[in-house]
Design a protein around this motif. Sequence first.
Motif, PDB file in Angstrom:
ATOM      1  N   UNK A 104      31.439 -26.395 -13.568  1.00  0.00           N
ATOM      2  CA  UNK A 104      32.299 -27.272 -14.384  1.00  0.00           C
ATOM      3  C   UNK A 104      33.217 -27.978 -13.389  1.00  0.00           C
ATOM      4  N   UNK A 105      33.004 -29.272 -13.205  1.00  0.00           N
ATOM      5  CA  UNK A 105      33.676 -29.974 -12.114  1.00  0.00           C
ATOM      6  C   UNK A 105      34.726 -30.975 -12.563  1.00  0.00           C
ATOM      7  N   UNK A 106      34.753 -31.292 -13.853  1.00  0.00           N
ATOM      8  CA  UNK A 106      35.717 -32.296 -14.307  1.00  0.00           C
ATOM      9  C   UNK A 106      36.342 -31.848 -15.633  1.00  0.00           C
ATOM     10  N   UNK A 107      37.539 -32.362 -15.939  1.00  0.00           N
ATOM     11  CA  UNK A 107      38.140 -32.065 -17.243  1.00  0.00           C
ATOM     12  C   UNK A 107      37.243 -32.479 -18.408  1.00  0.00           C
ATOM     13  N   UNK A 108      36.523 -33.586 -18.264  1.00  0.00           N
ATOM     14  CA  UNK A 108      35.628 -34.018 -19.352  1.00  0.00           C
ATOM     15  C   UNK A 108      34.526 -32.992 -19.608  1.00  0.00           C
ATOM     16  N   UNK A 109      33.975 -32.428 -18.527  1.00  0.00           N
ATOM     17  CA  UNK A 109      32.932 -31.401 -18.694  1.00  0.00           C
ATOM     18  C   UNK A 109      33.514 -30.164 -19.377  1.00  0.00           C
ATOM     19  N   UNK A 110      34.725 -29.802 -18.993  1.00  0.00           N
ATOM     20  CA  UNK A 110      35.368 -28.640 -19.616  1.00  0.00           C
ATOM     21  C   UNK A 110      35.562 -28.899 -21.111  1.00  0.00           C
ATOM     22  N   UNK A 111      35.993 -30.111 -21.431  1.00  0.00           N
ATOM     23  CA  UNK A 111      36.210 -30.459 -22.849  1.00  0.00           C
ATOM     24  C   UNK A 111      34.887 -30.452 -23.613  1.00  0.00           C
ATOM     25  N   UNK A 112      33.830 -30.945 -22.976  1.00  0.00           N
ATOM     26  CA  UNK A 112      32.520 -30.975 -23.641  1.00  0.00           C
ATOM     27  C   UNK A 112      32.049 -29.549 -23.945  1.00  0.00           C
ATOM     28  N   UNK A 113      32.301 -28.639 -23.021  1.00  0.00           N
ATOM     29  CA  UNK A 113      31.902 -27.239 -23.238  1.00  0.00           C
ATOM     30  C   UNK A 113      32.699 -26.642 -24.402  1.00  0.00           C
ATOM     31  N   UNK A 114      33.990 -26.944 -24.456  1.00  0.00           N
ATOM     32  CA  UNK A 114      34.806 -26.423 -25.553  1.00  0.00           C
ATOM     33  C   UNK A 114      34.348 -27.008 -26.888  1.00  0.00           C
ATOM     34  N   UNK A 115      33.977 -28.283 -26.869  1.00  0.00           N
ATOM     35  CA  UNK A 115      33.544 -28.931 -28.117  1.00  0.00           C
ATOM     36  C   UNK A 115      32.286 -28.272 -28.678  1.00  0.00           C
TER      37      UNK A 115
ATOM     38  N   UNK B 213      32.696 -23.079 -27.246  1.00  0.00           N
ATOM     39  CA  UNK B 213      32.986 -22.011 -26.285  1.00  0.00           C
ATOM     40  C   UNK B 213      34.357 -21.396 -26.563  1.00  0.00           C
ATOM     41  N   UNK B 214      34.505 -20.124 -26.224  1.00  0.00           N
ATOM     42  CA  UNK B 214      35.787 -19.420 -26.387  1.00  0.00           C
ATOM     43  C   UNK B 214      36.764 -19.843 -25.294  1.00  0.00           C
ATOM     44  N   UNK B 215      36.238 -20.040 -24.084  1.00  0.00           N
ATOM     45  CA  UNK B 215      37.066 -20.421 -22.927  1.00  0.00           C
ATOM     46  C   UNK B 215      36.159 -21.047 -21.884  1.00  0.00           C
ATOM     47  N   UNK B 216      36.791 -21.778 -20.962  1.00  0.00           N
ATOM     48  CA  UNK B 216      36.046 -22.368 -19.844  1.00  0.00           C
ATOM     49  C   UNK B 216      36.620 -21.822 -18.559  1.00  0.00           C
ATOM     50  N   UNK B 217      35.747 -21.431 -17.654  1.00  0.00           N
ATOM     51  CA  UNK B 217      36.192 -20.937 -16.350  1.00  0.00           C
ATOM     52  C   UNK B 217      35.776 -21.934 -15.271  1.00  0.00           C
ATOM     53  N   UNK B 218      36.761 -22.378 -14.504  1.00  0.00           N
ATOM     54  CA  UNK B 218      36.512 -23.332 -13.411  1.00  0.00           C
ATOM     55  C   UNK B 218      36.947 -22.707 -12.101  1.00  0.00           C
ATOM     56  N   UNK B 219      36.083 -22.755 -11.115  1.00  0.00           N
ATOM     57  CA  UNK B 219      36.432 -22.220  -9.800  1.00  0.00           C
ATOM     58  C   UNK B 219      36.521 -23.318  -8.764  1.00  0.00           C
ATOM     59  N   UNK B 220      35.371 -23.623  -8.188  1.00  0.00           N
ATOM     60  CA  UNK B 220      35.284 -24.541  -7.043  1.00  0.00           C
ATOM     61  C   UNK B 220      36.130 -25.800  -7.201  1.00  0.00           C
ATOM     62  N   UNK B 221      36.028 -26.457  -8.325  1.00  0.00           N
ATOM     63  CA  UNK B 221      36.666 -27.768  -8.483  1.00  0.00           C
ATOM     64  C   UNK B 221      38.189 -27.691  -8.491  1.00  0.00           C
ATOM     65  N   UNK B 222      38.740 -26.476  -8.661  1.00  0.00           N
ATOM     66  CA  UNK B 222      40.197 -26.321  -8.648  1.00  0.00           C
ATOM     67  C   UNK B 222      40.665 -25.573  -7.400  1.00  0.00           C
ATOM     68  N   UNK B 223      39.911 -24.573  -6.972  1.00  0.00           N
ATOM     69  CA  UNK B 223      40.480 -23.647  -5.975  1.00  0.00           C
ATOM     70  C   UNK B 223      39.684 -23.532  -4.677  1.00  0.00           C
TER      71      UNK B 223
END
Length: 248
Positions: free
Chosen positions: A193-204, A207-217
């Motif tokens: 999950x590399x962008x806020x839009x992708x995170x939002x699409x997953x939530x839509x 999904x219960x939650x989205x976990x992002x690693x590489x793209x943030x940390x």
Amino acid sequence: MTTAASVPPDAVERLRGGLIVSCQAYPGEPMRDPRTTAQVARAAVAGGAAGVRVQGLEDVESTSHALDVPVVGLWKHGDADVFITPTLEHAVGIARAGADIVALDGTRRPRPDGLTLVETIRRLRVEVPAVLVMADCGSLDDALAAQVAGADLVGTTLAGYTGERARTTGADLELVAELVGACRVPVVVEGRVHTPDEAAAAMALGAHAVCVGTAITHPTTITSWFARAVQEARSHPGEGAGERDDEH
Ligand SMILES: CC(=O)N[C@H](C=O)[C@@H](O)[C@H](O)[C@H](O)COP(=O)(O)O
């Protein structure tokens, strides 16, 4: 532990609709230090993370002391296929180090200690009764088996890494939709999950939650995305940036 009819445990409820930030540095990297991990995790929480995911005993200890959000802990070990909290011993260690939720390999592959997933979860709960379990899965069949085995959450963490599904560019949203439709336990979207839009699409997709690693940390990887784009722009003026690579 949670069942379809019960109230979700507190840590699971606190993650509902939220972002989990995975804070991991890899062996030999400059940021691999439990103090740094705890600082990065605190920075993520300051930015709105509902929970964090951290690797290794020391990082789980340092982070769980520093934060008041659910900590998803894991222990990466070995070169075998099953490397995310691969044995009961690793799972017990991570739980005792302070993780609210232990993330472990939730695939149907043989585990190095010879235990099945159901045996692992059952015995973990005997050792550390309050701990919750997130099963890191690579497919729908993994997730269905993991929820039968007693996982409290299922994640798409290993989709594209076990040979059962292609490695998608970005999150495997097709799998997310399948899991949300078929699983009664909450689904965490994790992996590429590399962008806020992708995170939002997953939530839509539910999904219960989205976990992002590489793209943030993971600054080395993020830097490489920009460095490559800058270099390519110099070599081929007028063309857009290529695909992102998130290999570590
Ligand atoms: C496959 C595997 O080993 N995944 C690991 C699991 O903890 C981490 O290396 C990932 O960074 C994490 O899953 C978050 O994913 P992403 O960094 O793509 O946002």
